[in-house]
Design a protein around this motif. Structure first.
Motif, PDB file in Angstrom:
ATOM      1  N   GLY A  93      36.108  41.076  39.451  1.00  0.00           N
ATOM      2  CA  GLY A  93      35.635  41.479  38.537  1.00  0.00           C
ATOM      3  C   GLY A  93      34.220  41.534  38.246  1.00  0.00           C
ATOM      4  O   GLY A  93      34.441  42.180  37.597  1.00  0.00           O
ATOM      5  N   HIS A  94      33.768  40.688  38.910  1.00  0.00           N
ATOM      6  CA  HIS A  94      32.211  40.625  38.973  1.00  0.00           C
ATOM      7  C   HIS A  94      31.609  41.522  40.430  1.00  0.00           C
ATOM      8  O   HIS A  94      31.958  41.010  41.941  1.00  0.00           O
ATOM      9  N   TRP A  95      30.741  41.934  40.249  1.00  0.00           N
ATOM     10  CA  TRP A  95      29.809  42.451  41.385  1.00  0.00           C
ATOM     11  C   TRP A  95      28.399  42.517  41.490  1.00  0.00           C
ATOM     12  O   TRP A  95      28.034  42.489  40.817  1.00  0.00           O
ATOM     13  N   GLY A  96      28.029  42.664  42.387  1.00  0.00           N
ATOM     14  CA  GLY A  96      26.597  42.839  42.983  1.00  0.00           C
ATOM     15  C   GLY A  96      26.720  44.291  43.173  1.00  0.00           C
ATOM     16  O   GLY A  96      27.331  44.408  44.431  1.00  0.00           O
ATOM     17  N   GLY A  97      24.859  44.145  43.041  1.00  0.00           N
ATOM     18  CA  GLY A  97      24.970  45.985  43.651  1.00  0.00           C
ATOM     19  C   GLY A  97      23.307  46.452  43.359  1.00  0.00           C
ATOM     20  O   GLY A  97      22.027  45.103  43.740  1.00  0.00           O
ATOM     21  N   ASP A  98      22.806  47.305  45.214  1.00  0.00           N
ATOM     22  CA  ASP A  98      21.593  47.198  45.463  1.00  0.00           C
ATOM     23  C   ASP A  98      21.772  48.724  45.440  1.00  0.00           C
ATOM     24  O   ASP A  98      22.498  49.374  45.419  1.00  0.00           O
ATOM     25  N   ARG A 114      32.510  40.480  44.122  1.00  0.00           N
ATOM     26  CA  ARG A 114      31.972  38.790  44.929  1.00  0.00           C
ATOM     27  C   ARG A 114      33.398  38.689  45.396  1.00  0.00           C
ATOM     28  O   ARG A 114      33.514  37.887  46.787  1.00  0.00           O
ATOM     29  N   SER A 115      35.104  38.466  44.231  1.00  0.00           N
ATOM     30  CA  SER A 115      35.927  37.546  45.484  1.00  0.00           C
ATOM     31  C   SER A 115      36.648  38.416  46.418  1.00  0.00           C
ATOM     32  O   SER A 115      36.789  37.556  47.041  1.00  0.00           O
ATOM     33  N   SER A 116      36.581  40.076  46.807  1.00  0.00           N
ATOM     34  CA  SER A 116      37.487  40.798  47.407  1.00  0.00           C
ATOM     35  C   SER A 116      36.486  41.012  48.667  1.00  0.00           C
ATOM     36  O   SER A 116      36.832  41.944  49.636  1.00  0.00           O
ATOM     37  N   ARG A 117      35.308  41.331  48.195  1.00  0.00           N
ATOM     38  CA  ARG A 117      33.869  41.455  49.170  1.00  0.00           C
ATOM     39  C   ARG A 117      34.939  43.960  49.168  1.00  0.00           C
ATOM     40  O   ARG A 117      34.059  44.099  49.835  1.00  0.00           O
ATOM     41  N   LEU A 140      31.444  53.061  38.467  1.00  0.00           N
ATOM     42  CA  LEU A 140      32.296  51.884  38.258  1.00  0.00           C
ATOM     43  C   LEU A 140      32.865  52.157  37.020  1.00  0.00           C
ATOM     44  O   LEU A 140      34.141  51.544  36.881  1.00  0.00           O
ATOM     45  N   ALA A 141      33.138  53.532  35.856  1.00  0.00           N
ATOM     46  CA  ALA A 141      34.068  53.544  34.702  1.00  0.00           C
ATOM     47  C   ALA A 141      35.391  53.711  34.828  1.00  0.00           C
ATOM     48  O   ALA A 141      36.031  53.166  34.283  1.00  0.00           O
ATOM     49  N   ALA A 142      35.991  53.844  35.982  1.00  0.00           N
ATOM     50  CA  ALA A 142      36.857  54.443  36.414  1.00  0.00           C
ATOM     51  C   ALA A 142      37.540  52.583  36.521  1.00  0.00           C
ATOM     52  O   ALA A 142      38.446  52.764  36.810  1.00  0.00           O
ATOM     53  N   LEU A 143      37.079  51.732  36.724  1.00  0.00           N
ATOM     54  CA  LEU A 143      37.756  50.519  37.268  1.00  0.00           C
ATOM     55  C   LEU A 143      39.067  50.436  36.971  1.00  0.00           C
ATOM     56  O   LEU A 143      38.603  50.577  35.387  1.00  0.00           O
ATOM     57  N   PRO A 144      39.566  49.464  36.725  1.00  0.00           N
ATOM     58  CA  PRO A 144      41.021  48.235  35.583  1.00  0.00           C
ATOM     59  C   PRO A 144      39.618  47.687  34.826  1.00  0.00           C
ATOM     60  O   PRO A 144      38.851  46.911  35.542  1.00  0.00           O
ATOM     61  N   ALA A 145      40.523  47.023  33.902  1.00  0.00           N
ATOM     62  CA  ALA A 145      39.426  46.909  32.976  1.00  0.00           C
ATOM     63  C   ALA A 145      39.232  44.966  33.684  1.00  0.00           C
ATOM     64  O   ALA A 145      37.762  44.809  33.301  1.00  0.00           O
ATOM     65  N   ARG A 146      40.355  44.724  34.247  1.00  0.00           N
ATOM     66  CA  ARG A 146      40.542  43.634  34.502  1.00  0.00           C
ATOM     67  C   ARG A 146      39.039  43.106  35.800  1.00  0.00           C
ATOM     68  O   ARG A 146      38.994  41.881  36.166  1.00  0.00           O
ATOM     69  N   MET A 147      38.558  44.578  36.772  1.00  0.00           N
ATOM     70  CA  MET A 147      37.537  44.272  36.943  1.00  0.00           C
ATOM     71  C   MET A 147      36.408  44.984  37.089  1.00  0.00           C
ATOM     72  O   MET A 147      35.313  44.506  37.995  1.00  0.00           O
ATOM     73  N   THR A 148      36.026  44.547  35.950  1.00  0.00           N
ATOM     74  CA  THR A 148      34.803  45.564  35.276  1.00  0.00           C
ATOM     75  C   THR A 148      34.280  44.126  34.246  1.00  0.00           C
ATOM     76  O   THR A 148      33.643  44.473  33.084  1.00  0.00           O
ATOM     77  N   ARG A 149      34.128  43.201  34.883  1.00  0.00           N
ATOM     78  CA  ARG A 149      33.274  41.671  34.309  1.00  0.00           C
ATOM     79  C   ARG A 149      31.802  41.442  34.162  1.00  0.00           C
ATOM     80  O   ARG A 149      31.243  41.493  32.918  1.00  0.00           O
ATOM     81  N   THR A 231      41.761  41.696  55.330  1.00  0.00           N
ATOM     82  CA  THR A 231      40.718  42.971  54.632  1.00  0.00           C
ATOM     83  C   THR A 231      40.198  42.752  53.402  1.00  0.00           C
ATOM     84  O   THR A 231      41.007  42.708  52.671  1.00  0.00           O
ATOM     85  N   PRO A 232      38.800  43.638  52.958  1.00  0.00           N
ATOM     86  CA  PRO A 232      38.777  43.712  51.303  1.00  0.00           C
ATOM     87  C   PRO A 232      40.122  44.353  50.489  1.00  0.00           C
ATOM     88  O   PRO A 232      40.033  44.192  49.873  1.00  0.00           O
ATOM     89  N   ALA A 233      39.756  45.346  51.167  1.00  0.00           N
ATOM     90  CA  ALA A 233      41.135  46.491  50.430  1.00  0.00           C
ATOM     91  C   ALA A 233      42.491  45.699  49.855  1.00  0.00           C
ATOM     92  O   ALA A 233      42.779  45.356  49.236  1.00  0.00           O
ATOM     93  N   GLU A 234      43.226  44.220  51.188  1.00  0.00           N
ATOM     94  CA  GLU A 234      44.081  43.929  50.334  1.00  0.00           C
ATOM     95  C   GLU A 234      44.104  42.945  49.981  1.00  0.00           C
ATOM     96  O   GLU A 234      44.837  42.745  48.670  1.00  0.00           O
ATOM     97  N   ARG A 235      42.495  42.089  49.657  1.00  0.00           N
ATOM     98  CA  ARG A 235      42.509  40.945  49.057  1.00  0.00           C
ATOM     99  C   ARG A 235      42.561  42.119  47.481  1.00  0.00           C
ATOM    100  O   ARG A 235      42.565  41.239  46.996  1.00  0.00           O
ATOM    101  N   TYR A 236      41.953  42.328  47.461  1.00  0.00           N
ATOM    102  CA  TYR A 236      41.531  43.805  45.902  1.00  0.00           C
ATOM    103  C   TYR A 236      42.821  43.964  46.063  1.00  0.00           C
ATOM    104  O   TYR A 236      43.162  43.742  44.735  1.00  0.00           O
ATOM    105  N   GLU A 237      43.368  44.494  46.493  1.00  0.00           N
ATOM    106  CA  GLU A 237      44.696  44.943  45.791  1.00  0.00           C
ATOM    107  C   GLU A 237      45.840  43.531  45.458  1.00  0.00           C
ATOM    108  O   GLU A 237      46.781  43.585  44.346  1.00  0.00           O
ATOM    109  N   ALA A 238      45.366  42.733  45.890  1.00  0.00           N
ATOM    110  CA  ALA A 238      46.312  41.388  44.940  1.00  0.00           C
ATOM    111  C   ALA A 238      45.408  41.061  44.479  1.00  0.00           C
ATOM    112  O   ALA A 238      46.083  39.914  43.137  1.00  0.00           O
ATOM    113  N   LEU A 239      44.209  41.008  44.552  1.00  0.00           N
ATOM    114  CA  LEU A 239      43.412  40.500  42.572  1.00  0.00           C
ATOM    115  C   LEU A 239      44.354  41.309  41.367  1.00  0.00           C
ATOM    116  O   LEU A 239      44.180  40.996  40.785  1.00  0.00           O
TER     117      LEU A 239
END
Length: 241
Positions: A93-98, A114-117, A140-149, A231-239
């Protein structure tokens, strides 16, 4: 390769999917050689265009990305104040942006978990804080709560309205030190991947949000060496489970 997987990603995914002594095993060097040594006649030369760089030979890529409009942002929380869990990627749930900059005053926003890329690419109308804030809140507002740290951003004035982003998304916002791209290495690296689709000196104004979503989906479904060729999608879904 027609899905834009690199030879290293293909070889790594095959290694993950088949037994060690399976005839399906192949090294990434063998794939490169079959592309570049045309007398082998193994792979079609047209597949070269699916390589990230699009070059006929490989070479190291130097990071030349520079920021714009650096200034003092009111009430900016420095990166040193982030919790340790952000740095060690132990909590999702921690993101980097630019911003990724194109020609003709065009740009897109990129944010990476950061965890799943896992990557989101957001359309923004301009580099003004109002446009960037609107785009990030929408993306970002539609992200699940656990993914908005948290969100860590480059120290540019385009995120001067960071408090609005925090209020809309529930994310704590941190800022990297000026001229320190290594502090956001995951985002910098992801932007280099995205340059395959958005080459420098080309405009980004022609891309709709639907187009950007399709590109993000393609990137998120490419296996990554750093993820053990998940894949990032696979890791993200697992999280999310």
């Amino acid at each position: 390769m027609r899905e834009d997987w690199s030879p290293e990603q293909i070889a790594g995914r095959v290694k993950r999917s088949y037994a060690p002594h399976s005839p399906m095993q192949i090294s990434h060097e063998a794939i490169y050689r079959s592309l570049y040594i045309q007398s082998w006649g193994v792979l079609d030369r047209s597949l070269q265009k699916h390589l990230r760089t699009g070059r006929p030979i490989r070479r190291a890529v130097n990071n030349t990305t520079t920021g714009q409009w650096r200034s003092q942002i009111k009430d900016a929380v420095p990166i040193d104040d982030r919790p340790d869990e952000v740095e060690d990627r132990s909590v999702a749930g921690h993101w980097g942006g630019d911003l990724m900059i194109g020609s003709q005053q065009s740009q897109i926003a990129t944010v990476v978990e950061r965890s799943s890329r896992f990557t989101a690419v957001v359309h923004v109308a301009s580099r003004h804080a109002a446009s960037v804030t609107e785009g990030l809140c929408r993306g970002l507002a539609a992200l699940p709560a656990r993914m908005t740290r948290s969100l860590t951003w480059d120290r540019g004035m385009e995120l001067a309205w960071h408090k609005d982003v925090a209020a809309a998304t529930g994310m704590s916002v941190y800022f990297a030190d000026p001229h320190s791209p290594w502090q956001r290495g995951t985002n910098e690296n992801t932007n280099r991947w995205l340059r395959q689709y958005f080459p420098k000196k080309t405009t980004m104004n022609e891309w709709s949000q639907a187009d950007l979503d399709q590109i993000a989906e393609k990137l998120n479904n490419r296996p990554r060496k750093i993820l053990g060729y998940e894949t990032p999608a696979e890791r993200y879904e697992a999280l999310l489970r």
